[in-house]
Scaffold this motif. Structure first.
Motif, PDB file in Angstrom:
ATOM      1  N   ALA A 139       0.783  -1.222   0.000  1.00 20.28           N
ATOM      2  CA  ALA A 139       0.000   0.000   0.000  1.00 20.28           C
ATOM      3  C   ALA A 139       0.822   1.283   0.000  1.00 20.28           C
ATOM      4  N   ASP A 140       1.890   1.339   0.791  1.00 23.25           N
ATOM      5  CA  ASP A 140       2.569   2.614   1.053  1.00 23.25           C
ATOM      6  C   ASP A 140       3.026   3.348  -0.207  1.00 23.25           C
ATOM      7  N   PRO A 141       3.725   2.708  -1.147  1.00 17.92           N
ATOM      8  CA  PRO A 141       4.161   3.468  -2.328  1.00 17.92           C
ATOM      9  C   PRO A 141       3.004   3.907  -3.210  1.00 17.92           C
ATOM     10  N   VAL A 142       1.916   3.170  -3.177  1.00 17.30           N
ATOM     11  CA  VAL A 142       0.731   3.540  -3.954  1.00 17.30           C
ATOM     12  C   VAL A 142       0.097   4.798  -3.379  1.00 17.30           C
ATOM     13  N   LEU A 143      -0.107   4.788  -2.066  1.00 10.72           N
ATOM     14  CA  LEU A 143      -0.700   5.953  -1.410  1.00 10.72           C
ATOM     15  C   LEU A 143       0.194   7.180  -1.570  1.00 10.72           C
ATOM     16  N   ALA A 144       1.509   6.978  -1.479  1.00  7.99           N
ATOM     17  CA  ALA A 144       2.447   8.093  -1.609  1.00  7.99           C
ATOM     18  C   ALA A 144       2.419   8.670  -3.025  1.00  7.99           C
ATOM     19  N   GLU A 145       2.365   7.803  -4.030  1.00  6.58           N
ATOM     20  CA  GLU A 145       2.352   8.273  -5.422  1.00  6.58           C
ATOM     21  C   GLU A 145       1.061   9.030  -5.727  1.00  6.58           C
ATOM     22  N   ALA A 146      -0.041   8.500  -5.280  1.00  9.06           N
ATOM     23  CA  ALA A 146      -1.317   9.176  -5.509  1.00  9.06           C
ATOM     24  C   ALA A 146      -1.345  10.529  -4.806  1.00  9.06           C
ATOM     25  N   ASP A 147      -0.847  10.560  -3.585  1.00  6.57           N
ATOM     26  CA  ASP A 147      -0.829  11.817  -2.833  1.00  6.57           C
ATOM     27  C   ASP A 147       0.055  12.855  -3.520  1.00  6.57           C
ATOM     28  N   ALA A 148       1.214  12.417  -4.010  1.00  7.68           N
ATOM     29  CA  ALA A 148       2.140  13.336  -4.669  1.00  7.68           C
ATOM     30  C   ALA A 148       1.528  13.945  -5.924  1.00  7.68           C
ATOM     31  N   ARG A 149       0.643  13.202  -6.572  1.00  6.21           N
ATOM     32  CA  ARG A 149       0.014  13.681  -7.805  1.00  6.21           C
ATOM     33  C   ARG A 149      -1.323  14.376  -7.554  1.00  6.21           C
ATOM     34  N   GLY A 150      -1.771  14.345  -6.304  1.00  4.98           N
ATOM     35  CA  GLY A 150      -3.064  14.936  -6.000  1.00  4.98           C
ATOM     36  C   GLY A 150      -4.222  14.119  -6.537  1.00  4.98           C
ATOM     37  N   TRP A 151      -4.034  12.814  -6.668  1.00  6.41           N
ATOM     38  CA  TRP A 151      -5.059  11.927  -7.194  1.00  6.41           C
ATOM     39  C   TRP A 151      -5.809  11.246  -6.059  1.00  6.41           C
ATOM     40  N   ARG A 152      -7.103  11.068  -6.226  1.00 12.88           N
ATOM     41  CA  ARG A 152      -7.957  10.442  -5.224  1.00 12.88           C
ATOM     42  C   ARG A 152      -8.233   8.997  -5.635  1.00 12.88           C
ATOM     43  N   ILE A 153      -7.729   8.048  -4.860  1.00  9.69           N
ATOM     44  CA  ILE A 153      -7.944   6.635  -5.163  1.00  9.69           C
ATOM     45  C   ILE A 153      -9.382   6.268  -4.804  1.00  9.69           C
ATOM     46  N   THR A 154     -10.127   5.797  -5.804  1.00  4.03           N
ATOM     47  CA  THR A 154     -11.523   5.421  -5.601  1.00  4.03           C
ATOM     48  C   THR A 154     -11.772   3.928  -5.798  1.00  4.03           C
ATOM     49  N   GLN A 155     -10.841   3.252  -6.492  1.00  3.57           N
ATOM     50  CA  GLN A 155     -11.068   1.840  -6.790  1.00  3.57           C
ATOM     51  C   GLN A 155      -9.760   1.052  -6.778  1.00  3.57           C
TER      52      GLN A 155
END
Length: 242
Positions: A34-50
């Motif tokens: 999970a951690d690198p996924v959450l970090a990458e999404a956060d860095a891009r300002g993307w909201r993970i929905t699925q």
């Protein structure tokens, strides 16, 4: 057009982060962690929905729980493996459709690596997420299925438009290519591809995604004329130390 980001994980996994700008939705394919996924999404300002899972193996589902806890996302995966993926919210099978914003994916049942493995084909985007069924110049091990299933899967993939991008879940290309050369040493397309792969991997570059056209030309498993020949090549690959 969706935006796709490759996230390396574990020793050779790729997690795919897929963003649909129109809706602002972001999807994770097969999160090993999970951690690198959450970090990458956060860095891009993307909201993970699925999250979409292709099969139950822990290196494809290990990040489900933590991503869901952090984002309240919805997790989709194979109905045939629902008991082995307790984090699922939606169970899908052959022909079902899932959507990321305005983009629709068609579920393809592709068993062999695991009994309930699925793939997600996005025709409008010209791409497919294949998990551990197809690799660049390779295919998945037959852990829970048979060679005739894998042969049918690969022939089904081969019938897709040649320009279709194929997003696999592991960086196995160099080892697969070395085996492929042992099967077809005179395949010029394969020789040229491996020259490129050697340079890319020496530079630390990823070799994925691949395309259906490349696999038709250079993949000894997709090129196997029968299930029996695929089974023989798979046994040889499992023992290959080249």
């Amino acid at each position: 057009m969706v935006e796709i980001v490759r996230i390396p994980a574990l020793s050779d996994n790729y997690i795919w982060l897929v963003h649909e700008p129109g809706s602002g939705e972001t999807l994770v394919i097969d999160p090993a962690v999970a951690d690198p996924v959450l970090a990458e999404a956060d860095a891009r300002g993307w909201r993970i929905t699925q999250v979409w899972n292709t099969h139950w193996h822990p290196d494809h589902t290990g990040g489900n729980g933590a991503i869901k806890a952090a984002t309240s996302c919805r997790i989709t995966g194979p109905a045939a493996e629902a008991e082995r993926i307790p984090t699922l919210d939606r169970w899908v099978a052959e022909g079902d459709r899932v959507a990321l914003g305005a983009i629709e994916a068609i579920v393809m049942e592709t068993p062999a690596h695991t009994a309930g493995h699925i793939s997600y084909h996005l025709p409008s985007e010209g791409l497919i997420f294949v998990g551990d069924t197809l690799f660049a110049m390779g295919c998945g091990r037959l852990f829970e299925g048979e060679a005739d299933q894998m042969h049918a899967n690969l022939q089904r993939f081969a019938a897709l438009p040649p320009e279709t991008f194929v997003y696999c879940a592991h960086e196995y290309t160099l080892a697969n290519g070395r085996f492929a050369l042992s099967v077809e040493p005179d395949n010029r397309a394969l020789v040229e591809r491996m020259e490129q792969v050697e340079v890319m991997r020496a530079a630390g570059e990823a070799t994925l995604p691949t395309t259906i056209a490349l696999e038709r030309a250079t993949n000894p498993f997709m090129r196997a004329p029968s299930a029996e020949e695929l089974a023989e090549r798979r046994r040889a690959k499992d023992a290959f130390r080249g």
